[in-house]
Motif scaffolding. Structure first.
Motif, PDB file in Angstrom:
ATOM      1  N   ASP A 171      42.481  25.047 -41.807  1.00 23.83           N
ATOM      2  CA  ASP A 171      41.978  24.110 -40.798  1.00 23.83           C
ATOM      3  C   ASP A 171      40.567  23.649 -41.132  1.00 23.83           C
ATOM      4  O   ASP A 171      40.218  22.473 -40.951  1.00 23.83           O
ATOM      5  CB  ASP A 171      41.989  24.766 -39.418  1.00 23.83           C
ATOM      6  CG  ASP A 171      43.383  24.933 -38.846  1.00 23.83           C
ATOM      7  OD1 ASP A 171      44.339  24.372 -39.422  1.00 23.83           O
ATOM      8  OD2 ASP A 171      43.523  25.634 -37.817  1.00 23.83           O
ATOM      9  N   GLN A 209      45.475  14.759 -44.480  1.00 19.97           N
ATOM     10  CA  GLN A 209      46.432  14.982 -43.413  1.00 19.97           C
ATOM     11  C   GLN A 209      46.924  16.431 -43.376  1.00 19.97           C
ATOM     12  O   GLN A 209      47.374  16.919 -42.341  1.00 19.97           O
ATOM     13  CB  GLN A 209      47.649  14.067 -43.608  1.00 19.97           C
ATOM     14  CG  GLN A 209      47.332  12.582 -43.587  1.00 19.97           C
ATOM     15  CD  GLN A 209      48.476  11.772 -44.166  1.00 19.97           C
ATOM     16  OE1 GLN A 209      48.548  11.579 -45.381  1.00 19.97           O
ATOM     17  NE2 GLN A 209      49.376  11.291 -43.312  1.00 19.97           N
ATOM     18  N   THR A 246      46.770  23.031 -39.348  1.00 22.24           N
ATOM     19  CA  THR A 246      47.407  22.840 -38.057  1.00 22.24           C
ATOM     20  C   THR A 246      48.395  21.667 -38.074  1.00 22.24           C
ATOM     21  O   THR A 246      48.134  20.623 -38.681  1.00 22.24           O
ATOM     22  CB  THR A 246      46.340  22.610 -36.963  1.00 22.24           C
ATOM     23  OG1 THR A 246      46.989  22.482 -35.695  1.00 22.24           O
ATOM     24  CG2 THR A 246      45.502  21.377 -37.231  1.00 22.24           C
ATOM     25  N   GLY A 247      49.525  21.857 -37.411  1.00 25.29           N
ATOM     26  CA  GLY A 247      50.538  20.817 -37.320  1.00 25.29           C
ATOM     27  C   GLY A 247      51.601  20.869 -38.390  1.00 25.29           C
ATOM     28  O   GLY A 247      52.633  20.206 -38.279  1.00 25.29           O
ATOM     29  N   THR A 259      58.020  20.563 -41.371  1.00 26.61           N
ATOM     30  CA  THR A 259      57.659  19.562 -40.377  1.00 26.61           C
ATOM     31  C   THR A 259      56.152  19.357 -40.366  1.00 26.61           C
ATOM     32  O   THR A 259      55.381  20.274 -40.655  1.00 26.61           O
ATOM     33  CB  THR A 259      58.114  19.969 -38.968  1.00 26.61           C
ATOM     34  OG1 THR A 259      57.481  21.210 -38.603  1.00 26.61           O
ATOM     35  CG2 THR A 259      59.624  20.133 -38.897  1.00 26.61           C
ATOM     36  N   LEU A 260      55.742  18.152 -40.030  1.00 23.26           N
ATOM     37  CA  LEU A 260      54.341  17.802 -39.831  1.00 23.26           C
ATOM     38  C   LEU A 260      54.219  17.130 -38.469  1.00 23.26           C
ATOM     39  O   LEU A 260      54.870  16.105 -38.230  1.00 23.26           O
ATOM     40  CB  LEU A 260      53.842  16.873 -40.939  1.00 23.26           C
ATOM     41  CG  LEU A 260      52.393  16.385 -40.805  1.00 23.26           C
ATOM     42  CD1 LEU A 260      51.420  17.566 -40.841  1.00 23.26           C
ATOM     43  CD2 LEU A 260      52.052  15.380 -41.901  1.00 23.26           C
ATOM     44  N   ASP A 261      53.451  17.737 -37.601  1.00 23.10           N
ATOM     45  CA  ASP A 261      53.295  17.249 -36.213  1.00 23.10           C
ATOM     46  C   ASP A 261      54.650  17.111 -35.523  1.00 23.10           C
ATOM     47  O   ASP A 261      54.907  16.148 -34.791  1.00 23.10           O
ATOM     48  CB  ASP A 261      52.539  15.919 -36.188  1.00 23.10           C
ATOM     49  CG  ASP A 261      51.132  16.054 -36.749  1.00 23.10           C
ATOM     50  OD1 ASP A 261      50.537  17.133 -36.579  1.00 23.10           O
ATOM     51  OD2 ASP A 261      50.641  15.085 -37.377  1.00 23.10           O
ATOM     52  N   GLY A 262      55.543  18.071 -35.805  1.00 20.54           N
ATOM     53  CA  GLY A 262      56.826  18.123 -35.150  1.00 20.54           C
ATOM     54  C   GLY A 262      57.911  17.258 -35.751  1.00 20.54           C
ATOM     55  O   GLY A 262      59.057  17.287 -35.293  1.00 20.54           O
ATOM     56  N   ARG A 310      52.842  29.388 -38.765  1.00 20.24           N
ATOM     57  CA  ARG A 310      52.997  28.156 -39.534  1.00 20.24           C
ATOM     58  C   ARG A 310      53.906  28.367 -40.753  1.00 20.24           C
ATOM     59  O   ARG A 310      54.381  27.406 -41.336  1.00 20.24           O
ATOM     60  CB  ARG A 310      51.634  27.640 -39.986  1.00 20.24           C
ATOM     61  CG  ARG A 310      50.694  27.343 -38.820  1.00 20.24           C
ATOM     62  CD  ARG A 310      49.313  26.921 -39.295  1.00 20.24           C
ATOM     63  NE  ARG A 310      48.393  26.749 -38.179  1.00 20.24           N
ATOM     64  CZ  ARG A 310      47.097  26.458 -38.323  1.00 20.24           C
ATOM     65  NH1 ARG A 310      46.577  26.307 -39.544  1.00 20.24           N
ATOM     66  NH2 ARG A 310      46.325  26.328 -37.254  1.00 20.24           N
TER      67      ARG A 310
END
Length: 584
Positions: A417, A429, A496-497, A516-519, A579
């Motif tokens: 992070d 990203q 994160t994400g 997955t990235l941001d869901g 994660r």
């Protein structure tokens, strides 16, 4: 001459000749015939990493009840006392190190180019040190200066900043590290003889680093050097050492393995690792292999693993927390080792507070006292570095333990992070952090305060972070590299994400189940901006998928990114979400 006189001479002559043939009396003492084997002690170290002060880590030992006894250990002055105690058991001994004596060091050593780490080992009385991969972190010219001394500048840091540097009194060995002309960077071998005359015995030493060193260091630091096959190098050196009179062969190799089961510094349970294929190819005339690199402690009778290879294999963990006491019985008449044994001695030192609370000393193992001369020498460098180490940089809500496991952890997430946050302006990203790029946990004080020294111990490498463009397919491929069957498992921790799931039961190279990235599922064809530390960007730790990617932007150092991230809020939280998900 009258006949009577001739007869007398004839009778006397045999007596005179017999007297002339008798040995003349001499005051020279007769050399005693060897009556038995000669004992030689080999004191083994590895992976000291400039640990001048106690590293706030413990050696874990099984308590016999399914639990663990943690023993606080390490620190240069305590290590010196422990080595003295082992040396006292052996009237004849030598002290050896299997590499990574320097670099990835505590700040008090690193600020001064690890000159104090060399100074400590000079005072302890090391005889030989094999180069490890970290010896090359500041380049080969700086490494050569470590041997010869002097104040010539090869790095951004100033040499001889506190006092003149005279170099190592011990000898570096680098049997497999070769220049373009075929010569080795340092000597391949060394010899040490004990006793004299017919009671003398000689120990031959071969020192080398792992063949994979180019994957672990900055390429600019080893330009023009090659790293040969380990087993071939060792086997080629043995005949020469035997010609030079070596009765015993000791190998110092910066490569190793790990055990499984209950923690046991004396054990060899389920031993595995990259060193095993090397050992299985070694000449049977090898007597002892002192290993390192994995930061794991073990003592192995290797004949139990491979009956054709009856040598001892040892490792003393990391940071001077253990020292290996090896005893050889050498027959000077037969010219060989007739028995050998080893044990790891825990360098129990000062109690400390871990991420799980206070850790006291235990009476189950000897507690060493710091040796005064080494303690005074270390204190000089620690005091000089205090302005850097004691500077508060922010607060953390809770301790962040260090975990090298393949499932990821909160500390790696925190660092990922931080690197993402530091490179948003480069379009980042996603960021990834490798497990072996972390050296210590983050343990704040009771009010949450962290110092620069705390985060430096966690990330002592000073790598710049880099941001580059990668497709979703390339990202998946590089995650697979960390989970394949080549080398240890290394799950890259994402920022994160980003969440990925893998199944270790699936075939190597196809273990990622989902990303997955941001869901949302990661798009294999889309391009993303990805941040990693510069070591990974150069393919370090075997992650070749990061090499040569386009649109690369160099950012701050990893430690600057971490400091800025923690400082940016009154109290930084430690991410607890999973994660990296291991299926099953």
């Amino acid at each position: 001459m009258p006949r009577s006189l001739r007869s007398a001479v004839a009778l006397l002559l045999p007596t005179l000749l017999a007297a002339c043939a008798a040995p003349m009396a001499s005051n020279t003492p007769v050399e005693p015939v060897p009556t038995g084997p000669v004992e030689v002690g080999i004191i083994g170290l590895n992976d000291f990493h400039g640990a001048l002060e106690p590293p706030r880590q413990s050696v874990n030992v099984a308590d016999g009840k399914g639990g663990v006894i943690p023993v606080p250990a390490g620190g240069a002055a305590w290590l010196a006392s422990a080595i003295d105690s082992v040396r006292a058991r052996h009237p004849q001994s030598m002290t050896v190190s299997a590499g990574d004596m320097i670099s990835a060091s505590q700040l008090a050593s690193s600020l001064y180019l690890d000159e104090p780490a060399i100074g400590v080992m000079n005072r302890i009385g090391v005889d030989f040190n094999a180069v490890g991969n970290h010896e090359f972190d500041n380049g080969q010219q700086e490494l050569l200066r470590k041997q010869t001394g002097g104040c010539e500048k090869f790095t951004p840091k100033e040499p001889c900043a506190l006092e003149p540097f005279t170099g190592a009194t011990f000898k570096y060995l680098a049997a497999s590290t070769k220049r373009a002309d075929g010569s080795t960077l340092f000597p391949a071998t060394g010899l040490k003889t004990f006793g004299s005359g017919r009671n003398a015995v000689t120990v031959g030493v071969i020192g080398l680093t792992l063949k994979g060193t180019p994957n672990l260091v900055n390429p600019t630091g080893i330009q023009g050097l090659t790293f040969a096959d380990e087993a071939d190098t060792i086997n080629a050196a043995i005949p020469l050492l035997k010609e030079q009179g070596a009765h015993a062969i000791v190998v110092l190799i910066h490569e190793g393995g790990r055990t499984k089961g209950e923690p046991n510094p004396q054990g060899c349970e389920n031993f595995a690792g990259d060193i095993r294929p090397i050992l299985d190819r070694l000449d049977t005339r090898v007597d002892v292999v002192v290993s390192g690199h994995t930061h794991w402690s073990y003592v192995c009778d290797y004949a139990a693993l491979n009956p054709a290879k009856p040598f001892l294999l040892t490792s003393a963990g990391v940071y001077g927390s253990l020292v290996t006491d090896i005893t050889l019985q050498i027959d000077p008449v037969a010219g060989r080792v007739v028995s050998k044994k080893a044990e790891n001695v825990i360098v129990q030192s000062a109690p400390y507070t871990s991420s799980r609370g206070p850790l006291a000393n235990t009476p189950l193992f000897p507690q060493f006292q710091p040796r005064a001369d080494v303690a005074d020498y270390v204190a000089k460098y620690v005091e000089a570095s205090k302005a850097y180490t004691q500077r508060p940089i922010g607060k953390l809500e809770r301790p962040a333990p260090k975990n090298d496991g393949p499932e990821g952890d909160a500390l790696r997430n925190l660092i990922a992070d931080a690197q993402l946050g530091a490179t948003r302006d480069a379009g980042a990203q996603i960021a990834f952090m490798n497990p072996f790029g972390i050296r210590a946990p983050l343990v704040p004080t009771a009010d949450g305060t962290l110092t620069f020294g705390d985060i430096y111990q966690c990330q002592p490498f000073g790598n710049n972070v880099v941001t580059q463009s990668m497709t979703g397919a390339q990202i998946k491929a590089v995650l697979e590299e960390g989970l394949d069957d080549t080398g240890p498992k290394q799950a890259l921790a994402p920022s994160t994400g980003f969440v990925f799931t893998y199944d270790p039961a699936r075939p190597s190279g196809n273990r990622i189940v989902s990303i997955t990235l941001d869901g949302k599922p990661l798009d294999s064809a889309a391009t993303y901006r990805v941040t990693v530390n510069g070591f990974l960007g150069l393919g370090g730790d075997g992650f070749s998928g990061f090499v040569g990617k386009p649109d690369t932007v160099t950012g701050p150092t990893d430690i600057d990114a971490l400091e800025s991230w923690i400082r940016a809020v009154p109290v930084r939280s430690v991410p607890q979400e999973a994660r990296v998900v291991v299926k099953g």
